[in-house]
Design an enzyme around this catalytic site. Structure first.
Site, PDB file in Angstrom:
ATOM      1  N   GLY A 170       5.293 -35.105  32.763  1.00 24.57           N
ATOM      2  CA  GLY A 170       5.178 -36.639  32.866  1.00 24.57           C
ATOM      3  C   GLY A 170       5.193 -37.158  31.109  1.00 24.57           C
ATOM      4  O   GLY A 170       4.732 -36.569  30.296  1.00 24.57           O
ATOM      5  N   ASN A 171       4.553 -38.351  31.650  1.00 26.99           N
ATOM      6  CA  ASN A 171       4.570 -39.087  29.931  1.00 26.99           C
ATOM      7  C   ASN A 171       4.095 -40.225  30.184  1.00 26.99           C
ATOM      8  O   ASN A 171       3.455 -40.420  31.195  1.00 26.99           O
ATOM      9  CB  ASN A 171       5.747 -39.047  29.318  1.00 26.99           C
ATOM     10  CG  ASN A 171       6.692 -40.133  29.892  1.00 26.99           C
ATOM     11  OD1 ASN A 171       7.191 -41.538  30.174  1.00 26.99           O
ATOM     12  ND2 ASN A 171       8.027 -40.379  30.772  1.00 26.99           N
ATOM     13  N   ARG A 172       2.999 -40.152  29.146  1.00 21.85           N
ATOM     14  CA  ARG A 172       1.948 -41.862  29.787  1.00 21.85           C
ATOM     15  C   ARG A 172       3.202 -42.928  29.853  1.00 21.85           C
ATOM     16  O   ARG A 172       1.912 -43.695  29.793  1.00 21.85           O
ATOM     17  CB  ARG A 172       1.105 -41.797  28.579  1.00 21.85           C
ATOM     18  CG  ARG A 172       0.529 -40.401  28.049  1.00 21.85           C
ATOM     19  CD  ARG A 172      -0.636 -40.484  26.906  1.00 21.85           C
ATOM     20  NE  ARG A 172      -1.314 -41.532  26.743  1.00 21.85           N
ATOM     21  CZ  ARG A 172      -1.741 -42.425  25.941  1.00 21.85           C
ATOM     22  NH1 ARG A 172      -1.842 -41.790  24.862  1.00 21.85           N
ATOM     23  NH2 ARG A 172      -2.437 -43.039  26.162  1.00 21.85           N
ATOM     24  N   SER A 173       3.446 -43.254  29.722  1.00 23.32           N
ATOM     25  CA  SER A 173       4.184 -44.747  29.662  1.00 23.32           C
ATOM     26  C   SER A 173       4.417 -45.440  30.816  1.00 23.32           C
ATOM     27  O   SER A 173       4.029 -44.916  32.339  1.00 23.32           O
ATOM     28  CB  SER A 173       6.238 -44.642  30.043  1.00 23.32           C
ATOM     29  OG  SER A 173       6.371 -45.771  30.087  1.00 23.32           O
TER      30      SER A 173
END
Ligand code: FMN
Length: 442
Positions: free
Chosen positions: A206-209
């Site tokens: 995933g990513n940190r958004s």
């Protein structure tokens, strides 16, 4: 908007009921403050029922909330209709012996008055001097007009009709905030959050958004009058609460489905259809949420919804890669020998696809999250916009300590002539408002 409607003791008070209805219908939070005399013409229950807020005339009610100044402090605009000769004189003298008087002294909001009285009263030197005083203080006059008066006689002094007072209020609000209402009748699709690509049933890349910036764009578009579909990738439900817990609840205005990162292509991701939308009162109520998990689901939803959208803003952080093959069972360490190698394949480029297939008159807006490097943010934004083919691109700098999970941001917006149309830093609400203004200015 928080609008105070002052009502004073003239026959025309009954017409102000229509003004209150229109303002409530526009979605404003309307607070009526009648004078005691006004209540001899139209009763308190009428004002409470129409405004959907508690009504009182006295400074001694609701003292715990310091009501005698609170309404004036909160007001975005005060309109007094009808304004009697007596109340105009009290305003000019700055008297504060009732709730309307204290509210008027406690406000810095624009004040508009719609005088109503017999011609003799209107033309009296005292009234005219009071009117001059109020005008010199910046109070806006709406009328009066010449016409039939209560006693059957006619002349100047008749209150302007409620529809025209409403139009004057709308113009005043528009002048104070040119973006507000300018997206009325439009449908916007805004994506937010970060997609997750599953490795197996329990893990994902995933990513940190967090989706904060996209949510603010959706809300800013709704404040501008648009109906908005927010395609939310893995956003925290508490962050979405303002748009999923509106009161009264809006039809179709809930997360259609909460997905964790499931295998790509595991079904339709578009959630509820556009037909679910209706006319919602509050800006928050104009935002409908469609929840997605993976980039495949995000792409399906965005493409599906883009068909009927005037504007598409792709603010979500979409994974560029996904697993070539998703394990159907949890991957176990003991099954692996040595380092784990994952084979990743490129995901579809949603923004480039939407830009290539965009309809005449449609606006496609991309986002770029860039870590600082050799090129400036502007250079990278221009390059990315050209590559994607979108109309506008908003670039923000991200890093360990910037961009993500924060309330502030910097957005640099470039257009399809490689011009920087805005470079703004501030809260995510402020940067969202700049982006929506830039989109509407096209
Ligand atoms: C039937 C009737 C109609 C009235 N219409 C008006 C009017 O249109 N304009 C006005 O200035 N005063 C009008 N008055 C007089 C006001 O009601 C009176 O001056 C009162 O003190 C106003 O109080 P307020 O300004 O605190 O509401 C009217 C009075 C009556 C009895």
């Amino acid at each position: 908007m928080f609008i105070v409607v002052g009502v004073t003791g003239g026959i025309a008070a009954y017409k102000t009921a229509q003004l209150v209805r229109l303002l409530v219908k526009d979605g404003h939070d309307v607070h009526v403050i009648p004078t005691d005399d006004a209540l001899r013409f139209v009763g308190l229950p009428t004002w409470e029922a129409l405004s959907r807020n508690t009504v009182t005339t006295s400074v001694h009610d609701d003292v715990a909330r310091v009501r005698h100044v609170a309404l004036g402090q909160q007001a975005d605009l005060i309109v007094i209709a009808p304004a009697t000769a007596n109340s105009i004189a009290k305003m000019a003298a700055g008297l504060a012996d009732d709730l309307l008087g204290t509210t008027l002294l406690a406000t810095t909001a624009p004040v508009m008055i719609a005088p109503a009285m017999h011609t003799e009263m209107w033309q009296h030197a005292a009234t005219q001097a009071n009117i001059d005083t109020l005008i010199s203080r910046g109070v806006h006059m709406i009328g009066p007009v010449a016409g039939e008066l209560t006693g059957g006689d006619s002349g100047p002094g008749r209150m302007v009709e409620p529809d025209d007072i409403h139009a004057a209020v709308v113009r005043e609000l528009q002048a104070a905030d040119p973006v507000r209402g300018s997206a009325a009748g439009q449908h916007w699709v805004v994506t937010a959050g970060g997609t997750r690509e599953p490795l197996d049933p329990v893990r994902y890349i995933g990513n940190r958004s967090s989706g904060r910036q996209g949510l603010e764009v959706a809300l800013a578009a709704a404040r501008a009058g648009a109906q908005v579909t927010l395609v939310a990738a893995n956003m925290d439900p508490s962050l979405l609460a303002p748009v999923t817990q509106t009161d009264p609840p809006a039809a179709g205005n809930s997360s259609s489905r909460h997905r964790n990162a499931g295998p790509s292509g595991s079904g339709d991701a578009s959630g509820s259809s556009l037909a679910d939308e209706g006319p919602f009162a509050s800006p928050e109520g104009r935002v409908r949420v469609v929840a997605v998990g993976t980039s495949q689901e995000m792409g399906d939803a965005a493409r599906d919804l883009a068909d009927g959208a005037d504007v598409v803003v792709m603010a979500a952080a979409v994974s560029d890669y996904r697993l070539a093959e998703v394990a159907q069972e949890k991957m176990r360490k003991e099954d692996a020998s040595g380092p784990l190698t994952l084979e990743l394949v490129e995901t579809a480029d949603i923004l480039a696809g939407l830009s290539a297939s965009k309809r005449e008159g449609q606006t496609i807006v991309g986002f770029a999250a860039e870590t600082p490097g050799e090129m400036t943010l502007a250079e990278r934004a221009i390059r990315k916009r050209r590559r994607k083919g979108c109309d506008l691109l908003a670039a923000n700098e991200v890093g360990w300590d910037r961009g993500f999970e924060r309330d502030d941001n910097r957005l640099l917006i470039v257009n399809n002539r490689d011009e920087i149309v805005a470079d703004v830093a501030g809260s995510k609400r402020e940067t969202a408002e700049s982006l929506v203004a830039a989109i509407l200015a096209r």
